[in-house]
Design a protein around this motif. Structure first.
Motif, PDB file in Angstrom:
ATOM      1  N   LYS A  54       8.039  16.230  -1.705  1.00 24.69           N
ATOM      2  CA  LYS A  54       8.172  14.868  -1.207  1.00 24.69           C
ATOM      3  C   LYS A  54       8.791  13.966  -2.276  1.00 24.69           C
ATOM      4  O   LYS A  54       8.311  13.900  -3.401  1.00 24.69           O
ATOM      5  CB  LYS A  54       6.805  14.309  -0.803  1.00 24.69           C
ATOM      6  N   VAL A  55       9.879  13.279  -1.884  1.00 26.13           N
ATOM      7  CA  VAL A  55      10.504  12.273  -2.736  1.00 26.13           C
ATOM      8  C   VAL A  55      10.138  10.906  -2.174  1.00 26.13           C
ATOM      9  O   VAL A  55      10.426  10.595  -1.015  1.00 26.13           O
ATOM     10  CB  VAL A  55      12.038  12.440  -2.782  1.00 26.13           C
ATOM     11  N   PHE A 103      10.719  10.989   1.847  1.00 26.89           N
ATOM     12  CA  PHE A 103      11.577  12.043   2.396  1.00 26.89           C
ATOM     13  C   PHE A 103      11.074  13.397   1.905  1.00 26.89           C
ATOM     14  O   PHE A 103      10.846  13.578   0.706  1.00 26.89           O
ATOM     15  CB  PHE A 103      13.037  11.843   1.970  1.00 26.89           C
ATOM     16  N   SER A 104      10.931  14.344   2.825  1.00 30.00           N
ATOM     17  CA  SER A 104      10.465  15.682   2.475  1.00 30.00           C
ATOM     18  C   SER A 104      11.618  16.673   2.504  1.00 30.00           C
ATOM     19  O   SER A 104      12.355  16.760   3.495  1.00 30.00           O
ATOM     20  CB  SER A 104       9.371  16.143   3.447  1.00 30.00           C
ATOM     21  N   ASP A 109       0.850  -1.193   0.000  1.00 29.90           N
ATOM     22  CA  ASP A 109       0.000   0.000   0.000  1.00 29.90           C
ATOM     23  C   ASP A 109       0.881   1.236   0.000  1.00 29.90           C
ATOM     24  O   ASP A 109       1.593   1.506   0.971  1.00 29.90           O
ATOM     25  CB  ASP A 109      -0.898  -0.019   1.242  1.00 29.90           C
ATOM     26  N   ALA A 110       0.830   2.019  -1.084  1.00 29.90           N
ATOM     27  CA  ALA A 110       1.722   3.180  -1.220  1.00 29.90           C
ATOM     28  C   ALA A 110       1.447   4.246  -0.185  1.00 29.90           C
ATOM     29  O   ALA A 110       2.269   5.140   0.024  1.00 29.90           O
ATOM     30  CB  ALA A 110       1.595   3.772  -2.625  1.00 29.90           C
ATOM     31  N   SER A 111       0.288   4.186   0.482  1.00 25.04           N
ATOM     32  CA  SER A 111      -0.026   5.202   1.478  1.00 25.04           C
ATOM     33  C   SER A 111       0.679   4.950   2.800  1.00 25.04           C
ATOM     34  O   SER A 111       0.687   5.811   3.678  1.00 25.04           O
ATOM     35  CB  SER A 111      -1.542   5.254   1.712  1.00 25.04           C
ATOM     36  N   VAL A 112       1.255   3.764   2.964  1.00 22.61           N
ATOM     37  CA  VAL A 112       1.973   3.427   4.187  1.00 22.61           C
ATOM     38  C   VAL A 112       3.459   3.363   3.860  1.00 22.61           C
ATOM     39  O   VAL A 112       3.906   2.465   3.150  1.00 22.61           O
ATOM     40  CB  VAL A 112       1.488   2.091   4.779  1.00 22.61           C
ATOM     41  N   ALA A 113       4.228   4.311   4.372  1.00 24.21           N
ATOM     42  CA  ALA A 113       5.654   4.390   4.042  1.00 24.21           C
ATOM     43  C   ALA A 113       6.458   4.715   5.287  1.00 24.21           C
ATOM     44  O   ALA A 113       5.936   5.275   6.263  1.00 24.21           O
ATOM     45  CB  ALA A 113       5.899   5.456   2.974  1.00 24.21           C
ATOM     46  N   THR A 114       7.732   4.341   5.280  1.00 24.05           N
ATOM     47  CA  THR A 114       8.657   4.772   6.322  1.00 24.05           C
ATOM     48  C   THR A 114       9.032   6.218   6.037  1.00 24.05           C
ATOM     49  O   THR A 114       9.645   6.513   5.009  1.00 24.05           O
ATOM     50  CB  THR A 114       9.913   3.889   6.337  1.00 24.05           C
ATOM     51  N   VAL A 115       8.629   7.127   6.939  1.00 23.94           N
ATOM     52  CA  VAL A 115       8.903   8.548   6.762  1.00 23.94           C
ATOM     53  C   VAL A 115      10.271   8.855   7.372  1.00 23.94           C
ATOM     54  O   VAL A 115      10.510   8.591   8.560  1.00 23.94           O
ATOM     55  CB  VAL A 115       7.806   9.413   7.413  1.00 23.94           C
ATOM     56  N   LEU A 116      11.162   9.414   6.566  1.00 22.81           N
ATOM     57  CA  LEU A 116      12.545   9.645   6.987  1.00 22.81           C
ATOM     58  C   LEU A 116      12.720  11.070   7.511  1.00 22.81           C
ATOM     59  O   LEU A 116      12.172  12.018   6.954  1.00 22.81           O
ATOM     60  CB  LEU A 116      13.489   9.411   5.810  1.00 22.81           C
ATOM     61  N   GLU A 117      13.514  11.202   8.566  1.00 17.24           N
ATOM     62  CA  GLU A 117      13.745  12.512   9.153  1.00 17.24           C
ATOM     63  C   GLU A 117      14.688  13.351   8.296  1.00 17.24           C
ATOM     64  O   GLU A 117      15.266  12.871   7.313  1.00 17.24           O
ATOM     65  CB  GLU A 117      14.308  12.362  10.570  1.00 17.24           C
TER      66      GLU A 117
END
Length: 291
Positions: free
Chosen positions: A117-118, A65-66, A36-44
């Motif tokens: 957002k990348v 990553f933002s 599911d593309a909506s669930v991702a590991t968000v990087l600091e």
């Protein structure tokens, strides 16, 4: 003109030779993964080395990553043994079109809007056969690096023109301070930058050593590099130093070299400059007189 082909070879060689060391402190990504593309590991907000394992051919791992300041972003992979054969990576910016990343090509995303957002997804290559496969990638703010390799503290360096070669960028007997600063493209201090410091104090090829160091939350690396003293050496032209009298100093030295590679900038890094290092074997006073 930067020789990109040569630099690509240097970067690939260092990554291949030191992959285990570079990724020894990588961000180990654990926990359930999903397609599911909506669930991702968000990087600091830093530059990351990510190490993880695809546990099956159906798993898809997502990372996000933002670029909070609109800073440049880097995306790289570290090895070629399994990439494109067992697993592959796709990326997109601000929910745009997914693109497959090429091997041995450092992607540098520029002119991003603040907060852009990348997104990255890692998946099995169609038709690949494996039980599980490990992968390693880099993602985050593009690293910019500056560094100094300081003379040994308290040591009076030989002036320019009294040695061969004429200029020894750093001079020391048994230790010298490596001082590195990493920032992103906006000048913000950058954690997670990696410098591959290649140093040969003097003499034979076997004295050369490459060590990787990682920047802290302030974007800094301060590392006291220690090495054995030398004996014999070349004789430098004596020089005069005025301090509580007129002191004439003699020196024996060996010649080494050093360079520093901004490792996570990959093929986008500037070709590292090789500096001459003065390994001081002996220093003695040959004349003194009052001012």
């Amino acid at each position: 003109m930067i020789n990109k082909q040569r630099l690509n070879s240097v970067v690939a060689g260092v990554l291949a030779a030191t992959a285990m060391q570079v990724f020894a402190q990588a961000d180990q990504v654990n926990g359930p993964q999903t397609t599911d593309a909506s669930v991702a590991t968000v990087l600091e907000d830093k530059v990351h080395l990510l190490s993880n394992t695809l546990g099956s051919k159906s798993e898809v791992h997502h990372y996000s990553f933002s670029a909070v300041r609109g800073q440049d972003v880097v995306l790289l992979i570290s090895e070629a043994q399994t990439y494109g054969k067992l697993w592959q990576l796709e990326y997109r910016i601000d929910a745009g079109e997914w693109k497959v990343k090429r091997w041995n090509w450092t992607e540098k995303f520029q002119k991003l809007s603040p907060g852009a957002k990348v997104e990255v997804r890692v998946m099995a290559v169609e038709g690949a056969q494996f039980d599980e496969v490990e992968y390693r990638i880099g993602l985050g703010s593009f690293p910019h690096m500056r560094y100094d390799f300081h003379h040994q503290e308290g040591f009076l360096p030989i002036p320019i023109g009294r040695t061969e070669p004429r200029f020894l960028a750093t001079q020391a007997m048994t230790e010298a301070m490596l001082d590195v600063s990493f920032t992103d493209s906006t000048g913000h201090p950058l954690a997670g930058g990696v410098v591959a410091f290649d140093f040969r104090p003097s003499g034979k090829k076997e004295n050369r050593k490459t060590t990787n160091y990682t920047s802290d939350r302030n974007g800094k690396i301060l590392e006291l590099v220690k090495f054995e003293g030398c004996t014999g050496g070349y004789y430098a032209d004596p020089f005069l130093h005025v301090n509580n009298g007129r002191n004439t100093w003699a020196t024996r030295y060996e010649v080494g070299d050093y360079k520093a590679l901004n490792l996570l900038a990959g093929t986008q890094a500037e070709e590292p400059h090789l500096y001459n290092f003065g390994h001081i074997c002996k220093r003695w006073l040959i004349n003194w007189s009052r001012n």
